[in-house]
Scaffold this motif. Structure first.
Motif, short mmCIF file in Angstrom:
data_model
loop_
_atom_site.label_atom_id
_atom_site.label_comp_id
_atom_site.label_asym_id
_atom_site.label_seq_id
_atom_site.Cartn_x
_atom_site.Cartn_y
_atom_site.Cartn_z
N THR A 27 -0.93 -0.60 -4.68
CA THR A 27 -0.61 0.77 -4.25
C THR A 27 0.08 0.70 -2.90
O THR A 27 -0.57 0.80 -1.84
N SER A 29 1.80 2.58 -1.04
CA SER A 29 1.72 3.66 -0.06
C SER A 29 0.46 3.60 0.80
O SER A 29 0.39 4.24 1.85
N PHE A 52 0.55 2.61 6.98
CA PHE A 52 0.74 3.42 5.78
C PHE A 52 1.16 4.83 6.17
O PHE A 52 1.82 5.53 5.41
N ARG A 70 9.97 2.64 5.48
CA ARG A 70 9.46 2.48 4.12
C ARG A 70 9.78 3.71 3.29
O ARG A 70 9.88 4.81 3.81
N ASN A 72 7.99 5.15 0.13
CA ASN A 72 6.84 4.99 -0.76
C ASN A 72 7.18 5.39 -2.20
O ASN A 72 6.58 4.88 -3.15
N ASN A 75 8.59 2.28 -3.51
CA ASN A 75 7.80 1.07 -3.26
C ASN A 75 8.63 -0.01 -2.54
O ASN A 75 8.60 -1.19 -2.91
#
Length: 112
Positions: A27, A29, A52, A70, A72, A75
């Motif tokens: 996962t 995120s 995160f 990032r 999310n 990914n």
């Protein structure tokens, strides 16, 4: 768990590159993520970290030149590298912040 880097290459001093790290098997995120680099004959060093929640930290020598980010939804972890210097030449790795998963690395060479 799999991390796959891309985007490395040869660039002239002052140039830019964007590295990507595609994550799968966990996962994304909920994980802090990091970029490391290792130059020939030197120890691997932490270049940038993103939590995160999106908080970031950088190696002093790359502050103001590199940006970690990032997406999310995709990914994917990124490292935007601007104003590159020959001393940035290294193999760059993405990793989870816990360092329990690593990519295979991508070579960045800064040379004229």
């Amino acid at each position: 768990v799999q991390l796959v880097e891309s985007g490395g290459g040869l660039v002239q001093p002052g140039g830019s590159l964007r590295l990507s790290c595609a994550a799968s098997g966990f996962t994304f995120s909920t994980y802090g993520m990091s970029w490391y680099r290792q130059a020939p004959g030197k120890e691997r060093e932490l270049v940038a970290y993103i939590s995160f929640g999106g908080s970031t930290n950088y190696l002093e020598s790359v502050k103001g030149r590199f940006t970690i980010s990032r997406d999310n939804a995709k990914n994917t972890l990124y490292l935007q590298m601007n104003s590159l210097k020959p001393e940035d030449t290294a193999v760059y790795y993405c990793a989870t912040a816990r360092r329990d998963a690593w990519g295979q690395g991508t070579q960045v060479t800064v040379s004229s």
